[in-house]
Design a protein around this motif. Structure first.
Motif, PDB file in Angstrom:
ATOM      1  N   LEU B 124      24.719  83.586  52.248  1.00 48.97           N
ATOM      2  CA  LEU B 124      24.541  82.815  53.474  1.00 48.97           C
ATOM      3  C   LEU B 124      25.878  82.323  54.008  1.00 48.97           C
ATOM      4  O   LEU B 124      26.043  82.134  55.204  1.00 48.97           O
ATOM      5  N   GLY B 125      26.809  82.076  53.097  1.00 46.20           N
ATOM      6  CA  GLY B 125      28.200  81.854  53.485  1.00 46.20           C
ATOM      7  C   GLY B 125      28.582  80.456  53.903  1.00 46.20           C
ATOM      8  O   GLY B 125      29.758  80.156  54.036  1.00 46.20           O
ATOM      9  N   ASN B 126      27.622  79.577  54.105  1.00 48.33           N
ATOM     10  CA  ASN B 126      27.962  78.215  54.514  1.00 48.33           C
ATOM     11  C   ASN B 126      28.720  77.460  53.441  1.00 48.33           C
ATOM     12  O   ASN B 126      29.661  76.746  53.714  1.00 48.33           O
ATOM     13  N   HIS B 127      28.259  77.622  52.229  1.00 49.13           N
ATOM     14  CA  HIS B 127      28.782  76.814  51.139  1.00 49.13           C
ATOM     15  C   HIS B 127      29.810  77.599  50.340  1.00 49.13           C
ATOM     16  O   HIS B 127      30.073  78.753  50.609  1.00 49.13           O
ATOM     17  N   PHE B 128      30.390  76.974  49.364  1.00 45.82           N
ATOM     18  CA  PHE B 128      31.275  77.652  48.422  1.00 45.82           C
ATOM     19  C   PHE B 128      32.482  78.284  49.085  1.00 45.82           C
ATOM     20  O   PHE B 128      32.795  79.447  48.856  1.00 45.82           O
ATOM     21  N   ALA B 129      33.153  77.535  49.918  1.00 43.99           N
ATOM     22  CA  ALA B 129      34.367  78.033  50.549  1.00 43.99           C
ATOM     23  C   ALA B 129      35.539  77.950  49.585  1.00 43.99           C
ATOM     24  O   ALA B 129      36.526  78.656  49.721  1.00 43.99           O
ATOM     25  N   ALA B 130      35.405  77.079  48.577  1.00 43.01           N
ATOM     26  CA  ALA B 130      36.550  76.739  47.736  1.00 43.01           C
ATOM     27  C   ALA B 130      36.677  77.588  46.483  1.00 43.01           C
ATOM     28  O   ALA B 130      37.566  77.369  45.685  1.00 43.01           O
ATOM     29  N   MET B 131      35.796  78.557  46.308  1.00 45.41           N
ATOM     30  CA  MET B 131      35.835  79.303  45.048  1.00 45.41           C
ATOM     31  C   MET B 131      37.079  80.182  44.930  1.00 45.41           C
ATOM     32  O   MET B 131      37.726  80.507  45.914  1.00 45.41           O
ATOM     33  N   SER B 132      37.380  80.547  43.705  1.00 39.29           N
ATOM     34  CA  SER B 132      38.636  81.257  43.451  1.00 39.29           C
ATOM     35  C   SER B 132      38.599  82.688  43.984  1.00 39.29           C
ATOM     36  O   SER B 132      37.553  83.327  44.064  1.00 39.29           O
ATOM     37  N   LYS B 133      39.775  83.143  44.360  1.00 38.48           N
ATOM     38  CA  LYS B 133      39.970  84.510  44.827  1.00 38.48           C
ATOM     39  C   LYS B 133      39.433  85.514  43.798  1.00 38.48           C
ATOM     40  O   LYS B 133      38.778  86.497  44.129  1.00 38.48           O
ATOM     41  N   ALA B 134      39.727  85.236  42.525  1.00 42.92           N
ATOM     42  CA  ALA B 134      39.359  86.162  41.444  1.00 42.92           C
ATOM     43  C   ALA B 134      37.844  86.356  41.366  1.00 42.92           C
ATOM     44  O   ALA B 134      37.348  87.484  41.306  1.00 42.92           O
ATOM     45  N   THR B 135      37.118  85.246  41.365  1.00 45.19           N
ATOM     46  CA  THR B 135      35.663  85.333  41.277  1.00 45.19           C
ATOM     47  C   THR B 135      35.102  86.067  42.489  1.00 45.19           C
ATOM     48  O   THR B 135      34.216  86.917  42.359  1.00 45.19           O
ATOM     49  N   LEU B 136      35.630  85.745  43.642  1.00 36.99           N
ATOM     50  CA  LEU B 136      35.188  86.408  44.870  1.00 36.99           C
ATOM     51  C   LEU B 136      35.371  87.917  44.760  1.00 36.99           C
ATOM     52  O   LEU B 136      34.472  88.709  45.067  1.00 36.99           O
ATOM     53  N   GLU B 137      36.528  88.287  44.263  1.00 38.47           N
ATOM     54  CA  GLU B 137      36.863  89.709  44.056  1.00 38.47           C
ATOM     55  C   GLU B 137      35.825  90.367  43.151  1.00 38.47           C
ATOM     56  O   GLU B 137      35.246  91.400  43.488  1.00 38.47           O
ATOM     57  N   THR B 138      35.589  89.745  41.997  1.00 41.26           N
ATOM     58  CA  THR B 138      34.639  90.288  41.025  1.00 41.26           C
ATOM     59  C   THR B 138      33.271  90.486  41.652  1.00 41.26           C
ATOM     60  O   THR B 138      32.653  91.547  41.523  1.00 41.26           O
TER      61      THR B 138
END
Lengths: 213, 213
Positions: B124-138
Motif C-alpha cells: 500500500l506504500g503509505n507506511h514504512f518509509a523509514a525501512m533500510s535499503k537492504a531489506t527493501l532490496e531483499t
DNA sequence: GGCATAAAATGACTGACGGTCAGTCATTTT
DNA sequence: AAAATGACTGACCGTCAGTCATTTTATGCC
C-alpha cells in the motif's frame, strides 16, 4: 466531538472549523505520511491550536480515518445514479453494466486516491485500533449502504436476465475486491516504474470477468 | 545489520539471535498490533536488550517488514514446484491450472496470514518509509522472482494452447490482485461477522475468471 | 453598553516510546 | 597471558500524542 450546538451561528462556525481542520489534515498527512505528520503541524496549517483538534477528533487515528468519508460518499452518489439507470432499464447488456461499473470505480478512485488508500489501510485492520466508536459507526453505515446498492443492482440485472444467476453477495465482493487488489498492485508498481497501468489493467480484469458472469 | 562474521561460532550465534528476535517480534506485533507494540516489549520477549534490536534492524519499521519474507519464500517454493509441473506438461487444462493456482495462493495465505497482511500494508506504500535499503532490496528481489515465475507459467500455458493469448503481465497482475483484494475484503468482513468466506469467495472468483482466460 | 454565564480555544506540560552511544565483558587472536 | 574484537547493555535524549488549567470569545439578559 463537539457538544450539541445551541445557536445556529455556533453550529455554522463548528462545521467550518471541522472542514478547515480536515482540509489541513489532508495537506499534512498526504505530504508527510501518517507517521511523519504531527498534530502540531496540522493545527498550525488549520490556524488553530493543538488542543482544538481534540475537540473535533478523539485522536490522530480518528482524524486520519475520517478523511476517507468523502470517498465513500462520492461512490455512494455514483452508485445511486447507477441504480436508477438500472431501474429505468437503461442498462441492457452485460458489457454495458461492466463498463459502467468500471467507470464508476475508476472515477471514485480518481476523485481521491489518497482517501482510497485510507479505506484500504483501514480495511486491512492492522492499524487504527484507537479511533472513536462514532467514526467507526459512520464509516460502517456508509460502506454497507454502498454495498447494499451494488447488491441490489446485481439482483435486478439477474432478474432481468442480463447477468447469470450467481450468489449476488459473492459477486459484489469479487467486483469490489478486483478494484481494491488492482489499485494496490498497480500503485505499488507505479512507485518503482513510474508508469500508470491502473485503468487498462482494471479494464482488462473486467473484460475477463465479463465472460464469466 | 551485523558486520561480517569472522568466526563461525559467532556467526551461528548471530543467526540464532536474529531468528529469536524475529520470533519475539511476531509474538508482540501480532498480538498488540504495529502501533501497540513497543521495542522494549519485543526486546524483553527476546531476552535481549533494546539496543541489541538495533544491531539487527535499523528501526521498528524494518523489523516489522522483515516478517513478510517467509511468506514470499513459501510462495516461491510453491510456484517453483508449479512451474516444474507445467514444464512436465502435467497441467493440461485451464480448470486444472486455475484450481492449482488457487490452492497455491490459499496455502500461502494459510501459511502465515499475519505475514500476508504485512505484504499488503507494505504494498500500500503509505507506511514504512523509514525501512533500510537492504531489506527493501531483499523484498523486491524475492517478489519479482515470484512474479517472473508466474508470468513464465502463463506464457508456457498460452504457448501450449491451454490459455487464451493475452497480455501475460496484465494477467499475472489480475490473478494476484484478485487474491489480495479478496483477502482484504473477507478479512475485514470476518472481523465483524465472525464468518470466514475467504476460500469460497476465492474459488468463485477463479471460476468466473476461468471462463474468460 | 455592561454584566453574567457558558462554550470554545489555547498552549504549557507530561508520559511514553523510538532511537543512540559510551562503556562492559566474553570470546578470539596473537 | 596480553591484546584486540565485537556483541551486548541500559541510561539517556528528543519527539510527539494527548491532557487540562487558564484565557478568550460568544450569547443572553437587563
Amino acid at each position: 466531538m463537539p457538544s450539541k450546538p445551541k445557536s445556529p451561528r455556533r453550529a455554522m462556525q463548528k462545521s467550518v472549523r471541522l472542514s478547515e481542520i480536515q482540509k489541513a489534515a489532508r495537506e499534512v498527512f498526504f505530504t508527510k505520511g501518517f507517521a511523519g505528520a504531527t498534530m502540531e503541524q496540522i493545527a498550525k496549517q488549520a490556524r488553530v491550536s493543538k488542543g482544538t483538534l481534540y475537540l473535533y477528533f478523539t485522536n490522530k487515528d480518528d482524524l486520519y480515518v475520517s478523511l476517507m468519508l468523502p470517498v465513500l460518499d462520492e461512490l455512494g452518489r455514483y452508485l445511486h445514479e447507477f441504480a436508477q439507470q438500472v431501474e429505468r432499464k437503461t442498462i441492457i447488456s452485460r458489457d454495458q453494466f461492466l463498463s459502467r461499473l468500471c467507470e464508476i470505480y475508476y472515477a471514485t478512485y480518481q476523485f481521491d486516491p489518497d482517501g482510497m488508500r485510507i479505506i484500504q489501510t483501514f480495511q486491512l485492520g492492522n492499524h487504527f485500533a484507537a479511533m472513536s466508536k462514532a467514526t467507526l459507526e459512520t464509516i460502517n453505515q456508509r460502506a454497507s449502504a454502498n454495498y447494499r446498492i451494488t447488491r441490489n443492482v446485481l439482483l435486478q440485472l439477474m432478474r432481468d436476465g442480463i447477468l447469470k444467476q450467481r450468489d449476488p453477495i459473492k459477486l459484489t465482493d469479487i467486483l469490489w475486491a478486483t478494484l481494491i487488489g488492482i489499485i494496490q498492485l498497480e500503485e505499488s508498481k507505479a512507485r518503482t516504474t513510474q508508469k500508470d497501468h491502473l485503468k487498462v489493467t482494471l479494464l482488462c480484469a473486467f473484460e475477463i470477468i465479463g465472460e464469466g458472469i
